[in-house]
Design a protein around this motif. Structure first.
Motif, PDB file in Angstrom:
ATOM      1  N   THR A 186      42.879  31.764  56.102  1.00 63.09           N
ATOM      2  CA  THR A 186      42.332  32.730  56.916  1.00 63.09           C
ATOM      3  C   THR A 186      40.886  32.745  56.108  1.00 63.09           C
ATOM      4  O   THR A 186      41.042  33.017  54.997  1.00 63.09           O
ATOM      5  N   LYS A 187      39.774  32.854  57.010  1.00 62.93           N
ATOM      6  CA  LYS A 187      38.533  32.865  56.430  1.00 62.93           C
ATOM      7  C   LYS A 187      37.784  33.936  57.093  1.00 62.93           C
ATOM      8  O   LYS A 187      38.065  34.289  58.224  1.00 62.93           O
ATOM      9  N   VAL A 188      36.791  34.589  56.418  1.00 63.95           N
ATOM     10  CA  VAL A 188      35.841  35.645  57.216  1.00 63.95           C
ATOM     11  C   VAL A 188      34.430  35.150  57.116  1.00 63.95           C
ATOM     12  O   VAL A 188      33.859  34.599  56.123  1.00 63.95           O
ATOM     13  N   ALA A 189      33.700  35.018  58.448  1.00 67.61           N
ATOM     14  CA  ALA A 189      32.462  34.609  58.353  1.00 67.61           C
ATOM     15  C   ALA A 189      31.677  35.951  58.904  1.00 67.61           C
ATOM     16  O   ALA A 189      32.181  36.680  59.630  1.00 67.61           O
ATOM     17  N   MET A 190      30.285  35.776  58.462  1.00 66.82           N
ATOM     18  CA  MET A 190      29.510  36.912  58.942  1.00 66.82           C
ATOM     19  C   MET A 190      28.944  37.037  60.107  1.00 66.82           C
ATOM     20  O   MET A 190      27.979  37.702  60.453  1.00 66.82           O
ATOM     21  N   PHE A 258      42.346  29.048  60.415  1.00 62.35           N
ATOM     22  CA  PHE A 258      42.281  27.546  60.174  1.00 62.35           C
ATOM     23  C   PHE A 258      44.002  26.960  60.069  1.00 62.35           C
ATOM     24  O   PHE A 258      44.745  27.445  59.199  1.00 62.35           O
ATOM     25  N   GLN A 259      44.434  26.372  61.286  1.00 63.47           N
ATOM     26  CA  GLN A 259      45.858  25.555  61.479  1.00 63.47           C
ATOM     27  C   GLN A 259      45.731  24.426  61.377  1.00 63.47           C
ATOM     28  O   GLN A 259      45.592  23.596  62.293  1.00 63.47           O
ATOM     29  N   ARG A 260      45.855  23.867  60.175  1.00 62.26           N
ATOM     30  CA  ARG A 260      45.643  22.366  59.803  1.00 62.26           C
ATOM     31  C   ARG A 260      44.461  21.733  60.829  1.00 62.26           C
ATOM     32  O   ARG A 260      44.414  20.841  61.473  1.00 62.26           O
ATOM     33  N   ALA A 261      43.380  22.383  60.420  1.00 69.33           N
ATOM     34  CA  ALA A 261      42.055  21.891  61.197  1.00 69.33           C
ATOM     35  C   ALA A 261      41.453  20.816  60.351  1.00 69.33           C
ATOM     36  O   ALA A 261      41.662  20.722  58.899  1.00 69.33           O
ATOM     37  N   LYS A 262      40.977  19.712  60.977  1.00 70.08           N
ATOM     38  CA  LYS A 262      40.642  18.426  60.345  1.00 70.08           C
ATOM     39  C   LYS A 262      39.212  18.617  59.763  1.00 70.08           C
ATOM     40  O   LYS A 262      38.325  19.261  60.364  1.00 70.08           O
TER      41      LYS A 262
END
Length: 576
Positions: A186-190, A258-262
């Motif tokens: 899990t990520k946070v973007a602005m 992100f779930q197994r994102a290439k």
């Protein structure tokens, strides 16, 4: 109603009367094709684009869908007319404009629509990282499309549970047989990642590399993860939450799953530190430019709203049975707020343009001596750009916000965003150096070293400007002497421990910023008198700045001289 008029005459004055940009461009082979007339014509067209963006800031979320459609249409025009390629090198398919011209362009974008400006800034930062990748496939796949604006990008460095502490980053990237990676976490973007303004979006993700699913992830690396795969299929990236604001589209904080994102490896973090440190100054410079844009918007709207207002003087009914209202601009409190904004905007605009030009000279000057001098001066100016500018803009803009009440919510959100991004960029750099066992910024240079370096740089610059007004030059030399003596006094009297360094950092940065702004104001005033442009307003503002700085500098010097006693007193204070 939101109002903004691009200050093209101010841009011309800074570029041609103060910096003398054509002379500087003669040392840059990459930019010799750019004439002053071409820069002016380009900025005039950019001002029209800024006016279009101005209409994409609605007061409520009820109009959000209409704004998103308008923003997509505006970006299409933005892309088709080549604006994303403005600052890129011609060898990369760019237009090869100098950074100084791009500084004015970016200020206009920030003034009219900060969310749109942030999208463009994120794309530039991702290009800086990707073009240093060892993988030719990564550079070929991503850099060209990002450079010409076909794709946009987001920085995904933070995590909800980790904040800016990189040691707690839990996202993983597992190596596959074909050399790609599958990312999970899990990520946070602005920025708002839900829109489809372009055909694809590239996420620059910080994650821990592992060679296979069974191994323990260790090395922190940066990965490029597209929203859509080459086949057109949606990659394993989804928006799990969105924190919208009330100022239009693309101005939200977005949590991505992100779930197994290439994705593709850009580089390990230790290698990327070589990119992060120079980029830290550029990131802070970009934030400083956006701060100038917000301050200019605040000033123009506050001036416009107060010009037509009248105020009844307090207690005037005791003297006159029928009080007579007078223009609000005649009130000293309003005049002070507006003057304080001008005292910040003009030297900061010059500083950002100057630093942008120095970056060009340090990277592309034909003479190695010019490159070395530009690099050395950049090193001394970097602490001011990285710390003082945003802190000062926050104070000046906050004081004037009551005068621009109709746009205060948008400006306040903009400043919150800039301050957050500034803090994050510094913390992430510090955390990355610690996690890799390298020296942090604080360990690498002390406030005393920075004060001595700035004093040396200002002495050299003052020798190059003998035309400065005698009183201003004399005052600046005295301030520089005081700063040098202060640094020597602290160094000889106290042991510079980590606690003492932390205590004096804020005051030392304010002292350096105040003195540097004095130099910039003297430069502006001299150019105004010499050229005859703005000769009534700018010298008067410069004298006002020197008068206020004469009151502030002794206070800062006294606080720094007593830093040892202050630290001793703080150690005796119980906070719980």
């Amino acid at each position: 109603m939101f109002h903004y008029q691009a200050p093209l005459d101010e841009f011309d004055f800074v570029a041609h009367k103060v910096l003398r940009l054509p002379k500087l461009l003669s040392h840059l082979p990459e930019h010799r094709h750019v004439s002053p007339g071409l820069i002016r014509a380009t900025l005039e067209v950019a001002a029209e684009l800024a006016q279009e963006l101005l209409n994409l800031s609605p007061p409520t979320l009820h109009e959000r869908s209409a704004v998103e459609e308008g923003l997509a249409n505006t970006y299409r025009v933005f892309h088709e007319n080549g604006w994303p390629r403005l600052s890129r090198e011609r060898a990369e398919g760019g237009l090869g404009f100098p950074r100084a011209a791009c500084t004015f362009f970016n200020e206009m974008l920030a003034s009219s629509n900060l969310a749109f400006s942030s999208l463009a800034k994120s794309r530039e930062e991702i290009i800086e990282c990707i073009q240093r990748s060892d993988d030719e496939r990564v550079r070929t796949t991503y850099r060209t499309r990002l450079t010409n604006g076909e794709w946009l990008g987001t920085l995904c460095l933070r995590e909800p549970q980790a904040g800016c502490n990189l040691e707690r980053v839990s996202s993983t990237a597992t190596l596959q047989m074909d050399g790609t990676y599958l990312l999970s976490g899990t990520k946070v973007a602005m920025v708002d990642c839900t829109q489809d303004m372009v055909e694809n979006t590239v996420h620059l993700v910080l994650a821990r590399e592992q060679e296979c699913a069974d191994t323990k992830p260790a090395t922190l690396c940066l990965f490029a993860v597209p929203k859509y795969l080459e086949s057109g299929e949606l990659n394993g990236v989804s928006v799990s939450s969105l924190s919208p604001r009330t100022t239009g589209a693309s101005d939200s904080t977005c949590t991505l799953q992100f779930q197994r994102a290439k994705g593709h490896l850009v580089g390990d973090l230790q290698r990327c530190i070589a990119v992060i440190r120079p980029k830290l100054c550029r990131t802070q410079l970009a934030l400083g430019i956006q701060a100038v844009g917000l301050a200019e918007t605040t000033y123009q709207n506050a001036l416009r709203l107060t010009q037509d207002c009248y105020r009844v003087p307090e207690l005037s009914w005791m003297v006159h049975p029928e009080p007579v209202a007078r223009p609000a601009l005649n009130s000293i409190d309003i005049k002070v707020s507006l003057a304080q904004l001008r005292l910040f905007i003009e030297p900061t605009r010059l500083l950002c343009t100057w630093v942008s030009t120095l970056l060009d000279l340090a990277e592309g000057a034909s003479d190695l001596q010019n490159r070395g001098q530009a690099s050395q001066l950049l090193e001394q100016l970097a602490p001011i750009v990285e710390s003082y500018v945003l802190e000062e803009s926050t104070k000046r803009i906050a004081a004037a916000l009551p005068l621009a009440s109709s746009i205060s919510a948008e400006i306040r959100w903009g400043m919150e965003r800039l301050v957050t991004e500034s803090a994050l960029s510094k913390i992430i750099y510090e955390s990355s150096t610690r996690s890799q066992g390298l020296h942090s910024t604080a360990e690498r240079s002390s406030p005393l070293t920075e004060m001595n370096g700035l004093a040396l740089a200002l002495r050299s610059q003052l020798q190059q400007h003998p035309a400065f007004e005698e009183q201003m030059a004399s005052t600046l030399n005295r301030w520089v002497d005081e700063m040098e003596h202060l640094a020597s006094h602290i160094q000889l009297t106290y042991e510079l421990t980590r606690d003492l360094r932390s205590l004096i950092t804020a005051d030392s940065q304010q002292l350096m910023g105040t003195i540097l702004f004095g130099y910039l104001w003297a430069w502006i005033a001299t150019a105004a008198i010499t050229s005859g442009e703005f000769s009534d307003s700018k010298p008067a503002l410069a004298r006002l700045y020197f008068s206020e700085a004469e009151c502030l500098i002794p206070i800062l010097v006294d606080r720094l001289r007593r830093c040892g006693a202050r630290l001793s007193q703080l150690s005796q204070v119980k906070v719980c």
